[in-house]
Design a protein around this motif. Structure first.
Motif, short mmCIF file in Angstrom:
data_model
loop_
_atom_site.label_atom_id
_atom_site.label_comp_id
_atom_site.label_asym_id
_atom_site.label_seq_id
_atom_site.Cartn_x
_atom_site.Cartn_y
_atom_site.Cartn_z
N SER A 109 0.86 -1.19 0.00
CA SER A 109 0.00 0.00 0.00
C SER A 109 0.89 1.24 0.00
O SER A 109 2.07 1.18 0.37
CB SER A 109 -0.90 0.01 1.25
OG SER A 109 -0.11 0.21 2.41
N VAL A 110 0.33 2.36 -0.41
CA VAL A 110 1.08 3.62 -0.40
C VAL A 110 1.48 3.95 1.03
O VAL A 110 2.60 4.42 1.28
CB VAL A 110 0.25 4.76 -1.03
CG1 VAL A 110 0.95 6.10 -0.87
CG2 VAL A 110 -0.03 4.48 -2.49
N GLU A 111 0.60 3.66 1.97
CA GLU A 111 0.90 3.93 3.39
C GLU A 111 2.10 3.13 3.87
O GLU A 111 3.00 3.66 4.53
CB GLU A 111 -0.32 3.60 4.26
CG GLU A 111 -0.09 3.82 5.74
CD GLU A 111 -1.29 3.38 6.57
OE1 GLU A 111 -1.15 2.38 7.31
OE2 GLU A 111 -2.34 4.03 6.49
N ASP A 112 2.13 1.83 3.54
CA ASP A 112 3.26 1.00 3.96
C ASP A 112 4.55 1.41 3.25
O ASP A 112 5.62 1.46 3.87
CB ASP A 112 2.97 -0.48 3.71
CG ASP A 112 2.01 -1.08 4.73
OD1 ASP A 112 1.73 -0.41 5.75
OD2 ASP A 112 1.55 -2.21 4.51
N ALA A 113 4.46 1.71 1.97
CA ALA A 113 5.66 2.15 1.23
C ALA A 113 6.18 3.46 1.79
O ALA A 113 7.39 3.66 1.92
CB ALA A 113 5.34 2.28 -0.26
N ALA A 114 5.29 4.37 2.17
CA ALA A 114 5.70 5.64 2.78
C ALA A 114 6.35 5.40 4.14
O ALA A 114 7.33 6.07 4.50
CB ALA A 114 4.52 6.58 2.92
N ALA A 115 5.84 4.43 4.90
CA ALA A 115 6.45 4.10 6.20
C ALA A 115 7.85 3.55 6.00
O ALA A 115 8.77 3.86 6.77
CB ALA A 115 5.56 3.10 6.95
#
Length: 133
Positions: A116-122
């Motif tokens: 997810s974009v959220e996990d990749a950003a993390a």
């Protein structure tokens, strides 16, 4: 002669006992009134640990190490190249998801479309927090 030696020893003893009082003032703990600014440790944050867990549970370490180049650049080199801001996080998150080539040489970075974009950003945030100060 004995009197001179005794006086010298007593003087040295008094001097030794009194010389430590100024050093104590220098090493005492700061009071509530004193201003102490300690830099927060970025590796002691929930976002750092979340990103680290995601990196460790994906295939990132197949190509990257923290402090040395493997197939791809070292995480710390990435962190030192880019500023830690929202635009960089977004760019790196999309590079993690879509893959890329050309920023660090001719070897392409594999895409990770299941993230997810959220996990990749993390994960990107974790890498950026490794920056040398």
């Amino acid at each position: 002669m004995k009197k001179i030696i005794t006086i010298c020893l007593l003087t040295a003893g008094f001097y030794a006992c009194n010389s430590g009082t100024n050093d104590q003032a220098k090493t005492e703990a700061p009071t509530a009134d004193s201003k102490v600014t300690a830099k927060a440790d970025p590796t002691d944050t929930p976002e750092f640990h979340k990103g680290m867990d995601l990196v460790n549970n994906n295939d990132c370490k197949t190509c990257h190490k923290i402090d040395e180049r493997l197939i791809g650049p070292a995480f710390r080199d990435i962190a030192n190249k880019y500023p830690n801001n929202a635009a960089t996080l977004d760019t790196l998150a999309h590079k993690i998801i879509n893959g890329g080539q050309g920023n660090w040489g001719s070897i392409p970075m594999a895409a990770h479309p299941n993230l997810s974009v959220e996990d990749a950003a993390a994960m990107a945030k974790y890498v950026l927090l490794l920056k040398n100060n």
